[in-house]
Enzyme design. Structure first.
Site, PDB file in Angstrom:
ATOM      1  N   ASP A  29      53.930  47.357  36.342  1.00  0.00           N
ATOM      2  CA  ASP A  29      53.546  48.750  36.568  1.00  0.00           C
ATOM      3  C   ASP A  29      52.760  48.829  37.872  1.00  0.00           C
ATOM      4  O   ASP A  29      51.751  48.128  38.032  1.00  0.00           O
ATOM      5  CB  ASP A  29      52.691  49.219  35.382  1.00  0.00           C
ATOM      6  CG  ASP A  29      52.259  50.677  35.513  1.00  0.00           C
ATOM      7  OD1 ASP A  29      51.848  51.243  34.503  1.00  0.00           O
ATOM      8  OD2 ASP A  29      52.300  51.237  36.632  1.00  0.00           O
ATOM      9  N   GLU A  79      39.738  31.198  58.590  1.00  0.00           N
ATOM     10  CA  GLU A  79      40.009  30.142  57.626  1.00  0.00           C
ATOM     11  C   GLU A  79      41.505  29.842  57.596  1.00  0.00           C
ATOM     12  O   GLU A  79      41.975  29.094  56.755  1.00  0.00           O
ATOM     13  CB  GLU A  79      39.503  30.521  56.241  1.00  0.00           C
ATOM     14  CG  GLU A  79      40.168  31.715  55.617  1.00  0.00           C
ATOM     15  CD  GLU A  79      39.626  31.995  54.235  1.00  0.00           C
ATOM     16  OE1 GLU A  79      38.924  32.996  54.098  1.00  0.00           O
ATOM     17  OE2 GLU A  79      39.901  31.220  53.304  1.00  0.00           O
ATOM     18  N   CYS A 111      35.892  33.317  53.678  1.00  0.00           N
ATOM     19  CA  CYS A 111      35.804  34.674  54.248  1.00  0.00           C
ATOM     20  C   CYS A 111      34.441  34.975  54.850  1.00  0.00           C
ATOM     21  O   CYS A 111      34.189  36.090  55.293  1.00  0.00           O
ATOM     22  CB  CYS A 111      36.118  35.712  53.178  1.00  0.00           C
ATOM     23  SG  CYS A 111      37.722  35.501  52.440  1.00  0.00           S
ATOM     24  N   SER A 201      36.709  33.358  40.457  1.00  0.00           N
ATOM     25  CA  SER A 201      36.243  33.742  41.805  1.00  0.00           C
ATOM     26  C   SER A 201      35.534  35.097  41.759  1.00  0.00           C
ATOM     27  O   SER A 201      34.573  35.324  42.503  1.00  0.00           O
ATOM     28  CB  SER A 201      37.406  33.769  42.811  1.00  0.00           C
ATOM     29  OG  SER A 201      38.270  34.863  42.587  1.00  0.00           O
ATOM     30  N   HIS A 233      32.709  42.516  51.389  1.00  0.00           N
ATOM     31  CA  HIS A 233      33.969  41.784  51.568  1.00  0.00           C
ATOM     32  C   HIS A 233      34.976  42.308  50.542  1.00  0.00           C
ATOM     33  O   HIS A 233      34.656  42.418  49.356  1.00  0.00           O
ATOM     34  CB  HIS A 233      33.736  40.281  51.370  1.00  0.00           C
ATOM     35  CG  HIS A 233      35.025  39.524  51.213  1.00  0.00           C
ATOM     36  ND1 HIS A 233      36.038  39.598  52.141  1.00  0.00           N
ATOM     37  CD2 HIS A 233      35.485  38.718  50.207  1.00  0.00           C
ATOM     38  CE1 HIS A 233      37.053  38.854  51.724  1.00  0.00           C
ATOM     39  NE2 HIS A 233      36.750  38.312  50.566  1.00  0.00           N
ATOM     40  N   LYS A 242      33.839  47.264  41.905  1.00  0.00           N
ATOM     41  CA  LYS A 242      33.363  46.458  40.769  1.00  0.00           C
ATOM     42  C   LYS A 242      32.071  45.720  41.128  1.00  0.00           C
ATOM     43  O   LYS A 242      31.143  45.617  40.325  1.00  0.00           O
ATOM     44  CB  LYS A 242      34.438  45.435  40.361  1.00  0.00           C
ATOM     45  CG  LYS A 242      35.595  46.057  39.598  1.00  0.00           C
ATOM     46  CD  LYS A 242      36.855  45.219  39.725  1.00  0.00           C
ATOM     47  CE  LYS A 242      36.804  43.954  38.926  1.00  0.00           C
ATOM     48  NZ  LYS A 242      37.819  43.909  37.863  1.00  0.00           N
ATOM     49  N   ASN A 276      43.973  41.678  51.966  1.00  0.00           N
ATOM     50  CA  ASN A 276      42.864  40.780  52.273  1.00  0.00           C
ATOM     51  C   ASN A 276      43.056  40.198  53.674  1.00  0.00           C
ATOM     52  O   ASN A 276      44.093  39.591  53.969  1.00  0.00           O
ATOM     53  CB  ASN A 276      42.780  39.646  51.237  1.00  0.00           C
ATOM     54  CG  ASN A 276      41.451  38.895  51.316  1.00  0.00           C
ATOM     55  OD1 ASN A 276      40.638  39.139  52.204  1.00  0.00           O
ATOM     56  ND2 ASN A 276      41.225  37.993  50.374  1.00  0.00           N
ATOM     57  N   SER A 309      34.367  32.225  49.615  1.00  0.00           N
ATOM     58  CA  SER A 309      34.505  31.323  48.470  1.00  0.00           C
ATOM     59  C   SER A 309      34.034  29.924  48.811  1.00  0.00           C
ATOM     60  O   SER A 309      34.083  29.485  49.964  1.00  0.00           O
ATOM     61  CB  SER A 309      35.963  31.271  48.031  1.00  0.00           C
ATOM     62  OG  SER A 309      36.295  32.459  47.378  1.00  0.00           O
TER      63      SER A 309
HETATM   64  P1  HMG Z   1      45.394  39.379  37.497  1.00  0.00           P
HETATM   65  O1  HMG Z   1      44.807  38.459  36.521  1.00  0.00           O
HETATM   66  O2  HMG Z   1      46.865  39.324  37.692  1.00  0.00           O
HETATM   67  O3  HMG Z   1      45.033  40.878  37.202  1.00  0.00           O
HETATM   68  O4  HMG Z   1      44.792  39.124  38.895  1.00  0.00           O
HETATM   69  P2  HMG Z   1      44.171  41.534  35.999  1.00  0.00           P
HETATM   70  O5  HMG Z   1      44.902  41.374  34.733  1.00  0.00           O
HETATM   71  O6  HMG Z   1      42.740  41.074  36.087  1.00  0.00           O
HETATM   72  O7  HMG Z   1      44.276  43.053  36.441  1.00  0.00           O
HETATM   73  C1  HMG Z   1      43.632  43.499  37.584  1.00  0.00           C
HETATM   74  C2  HMG Z   1      43.106  44.903  37.284  1.00  0.00           C
HETATM   75  O8  HMG Z   1      44.221  45.787  37.139  1.00  0.00           O
HETATM   76  C3  HMG Z   1      42.315  44.994  35.972  1.00  0.00           C
HETATM   77  O9  HMG Z   1      41.256  45.901  36.199  1.00  0.00           O
HETATM   78  C4  HMG Z   1      43.338  45.613  35.025  1.00  0.00           C
HETATM   79  O10 HMG Z   1      42.749  46.328  33.939  1.00  0.00           O
HETATM   80  C5  HMG Z   1      44.056  46.545  35.966  1.00  0.00           C
HETATM   81  P3  HMG Z   1      39.759  45.566  35.683  1.00  0.00           P
HETATM   82  O11 HMG Z   1      39.855  45.512  34.216  1.00  0.00           O
HETATM   83  O12 HMG Z   1      39.397  44.228  36.274  1.00  0.00           O
HETATM   84  O13 HMG Z   1      38.943  46.682  36.245  1.00  0.00           O
HETATM   85  N1  HMG Z   1      45.397  46.972  35.525  1.00  0.00           N
HETATM   86  C6  HMG Z   1      45.859  48.225  35.652  1.00  0.00           C
HETATM   87  N2  HMG Z   1      45.281  49.342  36.151  1.00  0.00           N
HETATM   88  C7  HMG Z   1      46.038  50.479  36.178  1.00  0.00           C
HETATM   89  N3  HMG Z   1      47.323  50.541  35.709  1.00  0.00           N
HETATM   90  C8  HMG Z   1      47.925  49.437  35.204  1.00  0.00           C
HETATM   91  C9  HMG Z   1      47.182  48.221  35.167  1.00  0.00           C
HETATM   92  N4  HMG Z   1      47.463  46.961  34.758  1.00  0.00           N
HETATM   93  C10 HMG Z   1      46.357  46.208  34.974  1.00  0.00           C
HETATM   94  N5  HMG Z   1      49.176  49.517  34.766  1.00  0.00           N
HETATM   95  C11 HMG Z   1      43.038  38.680  40.467  1.00  0.00           C
HETATM   96  C12 HMG Z   1      43.619  39.679  39.473  1.00  0.00           C
HETATM   97  C13 HMG Z   1      42.011  39.365  41.317  1.00  0.00           C
HETATM   98  C14 HMG Z   1      42.410  37.525  39.706  1.00  0.00           C
HETATM   99  C15 HMG Z   1      44.196  38.144  41.361  1.00  0.00           C
HETATM  100  O14 HMG Z   1      44.718  39.192  42.145  1.00  0.00           O
HETATM  101  C16 HMG Z   1      43.795  36.999  42.261  1.00  0.00           C
HETATM  102  O15 HMG Z   1      43.826  35.847  41.867  1.00  0.00           O
HETATM  103  N6  HMG Z   1      43.440  37.314  43.546  1.00  0.00           N
HETATM  104  C17 HMG Z   1      42.989  36.300  44.506  1.00  0.00           C
HETATM  105  C18 HMG Z   1      41.524  35.930  44.286  1.00  0.00           C
HETATM  106  C19 HMG Z   1      40.569  37.052  44.613  1.00  0.00           C
HETATM  107  O16 HMG Z   1      40.923  37.992  45.320  1.00  0.00           O
HETATM  108  N7  HMG Z   1      39.307  36.922  44.168  1.00  0.00           N
HETATM  109  C20 HMG Z   1      38.288  37.912  44.457  1.00  0.00           C
HETATM  110  C21 HMG Z   1      36.894  37.303  44.519  1.00  0.00           C
HETATM  111  S1  HMG Z   1      36.816  35.833  45.536  1.00  0.00           S
HETATM  112  C22 HMG Z   1      36.847  36.413  47.173  1.00  0.00           C
HETATM  113  O17 HMG Z   1      36.713  37.575  47.399  1.00  0.00           O
HETATM  114  C23 HMG Z   1      37.075  35.398  48.259  1.00  0.00           C
HETATM  115  C24 HMG Z   1      38.483  35.405  48.841  1.00  0.00           C
HETATM  116  O18 HMG Z   1      38.655  36.531  49.677  1.00  0.00           O
HETATM  117  C25 HMG Z   1      38.731  34.102  49.626  1.00  0.00           C
HETATM  118  C26 HMG Z   1      37.721  33.646  50.634  1.00  0.00           C
HETATM  119  O19 HMG Z   1      36.514  33.746  50.523  1.00  0.00           O
HETATM  120  O20 HMG Z   1      38.175  33.002  51.579  1.00  0.00           O
HETATM  121  C27 HMG Z   1      39.559  35.464  47.791  1.00  0.00           C
END
Ligand code: HMG
Length: 388
Positions: A29, A79, A111, A201, A233, A242, A276, A309
Site C-alpha cells: 500500500d 559516507e 550521516c 536504528s 537528520h 517521530k 535519504n 549511525s
Molecule cells: P519497515 O519495518 O518496513 O516499516 O521499515 P514499518 O512496518 O515500521 O512501517 C513504517 C511506518 O509505516 C509505520 O509507522 C507503519 O505504521 C506505517 P509508525 O508506526 O512507525 O509511525 N505504515 C503505514 N502508514 C500508512 N498507510 C499504510 C501503512 N503501512 C505501514 N498502509 C524502517 C521501516 C525505517 C525500519 C526501514 O525503512 C529501514 O530499515 N530504513 C533504513 C534505516 C533507517 O532509515 N533508520 C532511521 C534511523 S537511523 C538513521 O537515521 C541513520 C541513517 O540515515 C544512516 C546513517 O547515519 O548513515 C539510516
C-alpha cells in the site's frame, strides 16, 4: 563578531523514482511510503553522476559571487566515498578551479560528518575571519534491493559556505554531543550497499537525540521554548516528526500534533522528494525550513540535530540573520526537483548496475545528464570527470 553560514545550496540527481512505482511493483500500500515514511520520490543517480558531480554542482551555486582566493579550506563530508585514499573534494577543487593555496580533506562518520565539518570549519573561520571554509556534504544512499531500507534510498549534496559575520545563520557556540559504539547501520569495505538493523536504528536515534539535547542544556544551550523550528537528520521525513514527539515527551514539553507539525514540517518539503541523502539530509532540511516556514524567521532560533549511525549525535543551534530572505532560492530549488526525469521500475533496476570496473581497463561512461559536471570515464582505475 559572529560566525556561521554565509550561504547554503543543494544539488541532486538527474533521475527520480516515484515511490508509488516501487509500492506497485512490491504489492505494498503506497500509504506506507507516503504517510508511514513520509516519502514521495527518491533521487537516483545516472551512471555519469556521483558524489563528486553533485558536490561540484552544489558548490558552484554558493561560490558564484565569491572571491575564490578567500576559500582556503574545503571539507568534503561523505559516507559513500569513491576512493579509499584520495578525498572526493580534491576532484571538486579541480572542477571548480579553486586556488592551489588551499587544503582539502574528506570526513566520515555515517550521516554525521557534515556537522563535524561545520564545527571544524567554524573554528578555522574564527581563527582567520577573512577566510571562508567550503563544506560539501554529498552522499548516495544505497541499500539492498528488497530490504526494508530500499524505499529510504536517495542522493543529494549540500554546499555550505562558512564565514565571519555570515549573511544567513549565526551558529551558536553551545553544542550537545553524544557518542556510543553500536551497530545500527554500517557498510563494510567489501560492500557498496549499507547494512542496517532498521527498527533498532530508530531507537538509537531517539536515545542519541535525547542525550545530545541534555548535554546541550548542560553546556548552557537555549531553553526549548526559545526555538521556532528544528531541523533533524531525515533518513525519511516521518523520522523527524517521530523524533520530535519522542524528545518533547522525554523532556516534559507536551506538544499537540499541530505544534509538532509547525516545528518540523517546514523542514521536510525537499527531503520528501529526495530521500535519504545521508550527511547532506539535515542541511537539505535546513534549506527547506528557511524557504518554507510561513513566518519571518529574522533573529529566530533554529535547533539542528545531526545523527550518524554507529553512532554520533550532535544538537546545536543557530539564529537567523536579518535580510536572510535575499539569499533564498526557493523557486530555483523547486525547479531543480521538478526537472528530474521520473523513471519506471525497469529503468531503476538498470541504474543499479552502475559503473564499478575492477579490471583496470578503459570504461567510457555514456552521457545521460545535462548537468555541468559529469563522470566521463573510469580508465585504468582512475575516475575522469569533465565540466561542460
Ligand atoms: P519497515 O519495518 O518496513 O516499516 O521499515 P514499518 O512496518 O515500521 O512501517 C513504517 C511506518 O509505516 C509505520 O509507522 C507503519 O505504521 C506505517 P509508525 O508506526 O512507525 O509511525 N505504515 C503505514 N502508514 C500508512 N498507510 C499504510 C501503512 N503501512 C505501514 N498502509 C524502517 C521501516 C525505517 C525500519 C526501514 O525503512 C529501514 O530499515 N530504513 C533504513 C534505516 C533507517 O532509515 N533508520 C532511521 C534511523 S537511523 C538513521 O537515521 C541513520 C541513517 O540515515 C544512516 C546513517 O547515519 O548513515 C539510516
Amino acid at each position: 563578531m559572529h560566525y556561521g553560514i554565509d550561504d547554503i545550496a543543494f544539488s541532486t540527481t538527474h533521475y527520480a523514482l516515484p515511490l508509488s512505482e516501487l509500492a506497485q511493483i512490491q504489492g505494498i500500500d503506497v500509504g506506507k511510503f507516503h504517510v508511514g515514511l513520509g516519502q514521495e520520490e527518491m533521487s537516483i543517480p545516472a551512471h555519469d553522476e556521483d558524489i563528486v558531480t553533485m558536490g561540484a554542482a552544489a558548490a558552484k551555486r554558493v561560490l558564484k559571487d565569491v572571491d575564490l582566493s578567500e576559500v582556503r579550506t574545503v571539507l568534503f563530508a561523505t559516507e559513500s566515498g569513491i576512493d579509499q585514499s584520495k578525498a572526493a573534494g580534491v576532484y571538486v577543487h579541480g572542477l571548480l578551479g579553486l586556488p592551489t593555496t588551499s587544503r582539502v580533506v574528506e570526513l566520515k562518520q555515517a550521516c554525521y560528518s557534515a556537522t563535524a565539518a561545520v564545527q571544524l570549519g567554524l573554528a578555522m573561520v574564527q581563527r582567520h575571519p577573512k577566510q571562508k571554509v567550503l563544506v560539501i556534504a554529498s552522499d548516495v544512499a544505497r541499500y539492498d534491493l528488497g530490504s526494508s531500507g530500499e524505499p529510504t534510498q536517495g542522493a543529494a549534496a549540500v554546499a555550505i559556505l562558512l564565514s565571519a559575520n555570515p549573511r544567513l545563520l549565526r551558529v551558536e557556540p553551545e553544542s550537545g554531543l553524544h557518542t556510543t559504539d553500536v551497530m545500527d547501520f554500517w557498510r563494510p569495505n567489501h560492500r557498496n550497499r549499507a547494512l542496517v538493523d532498521g527498527q533498532y536504528s530508530i531507537r538509537v536515534y531517539f536515545d542519541s537525540l535525547t542525550a545530545a539535547w541534555q548535554d546541550y542544556q548542560e553546556q548552557g544551550g537555549a531553553p526549548f521554548a526559545d526555538f521556532i523550528g528544528f531541523s533533524y537528520h531525515q533518513p525519511f521525513t516521518r523520522m523527524a516528526v517521530k523524533a520530535h514527539q519522542n524528545l518533547t515527551r522525554a523532556i516534559g514539553h507536551k506538544l499537540d500534533s499541530d505544534q509538532i507539525n509547525a516545528q518540523i514540517l517546514p523542514t521536510t518539503n525537499y527531503n520528501r522528494r529526495i530521500g535519504n541523502s545521508y550527511t547532506a539530509s539535515l542541511y537539505v532540511g535546513l534549506i527547506s525550513l528557511l524557504e518554507n516556514h510561513p513566518e519571518d524567521l529574522t533573529d529566530k532560533r533554529i535547533g539542528l540535530f545531526s545523527y550518524g549511525s554507529g553512532a554520533v549525535g550532535e544538537f546545536f543551534s543557530a539564529t537567523v540573520v536579518p535580510g536572510y530572505q535575499e539569499l533564498l532560492r526557493k523557486d530555483e530549488n523547486i525547479a531543480l526537483l521538478d526537472s528530474r526525469e521520473l523513471i519506471d521500475h525497469e529503468t531503476y533496476l538498470k541504474l543499479q548496475d552502475y559503473p564499478e570496473p575492477t579490471d583496470g581497463g578503459e570504461h567510457p561512461i555514456a552521457s545521460a545528464t545535462q548537468g555541468e559536471f559529469r563522470l566521463a570515464a573510469i580508465n585504468n582505475d582512475q575516475r575522469i570527470y569533465e565540466s561542460r
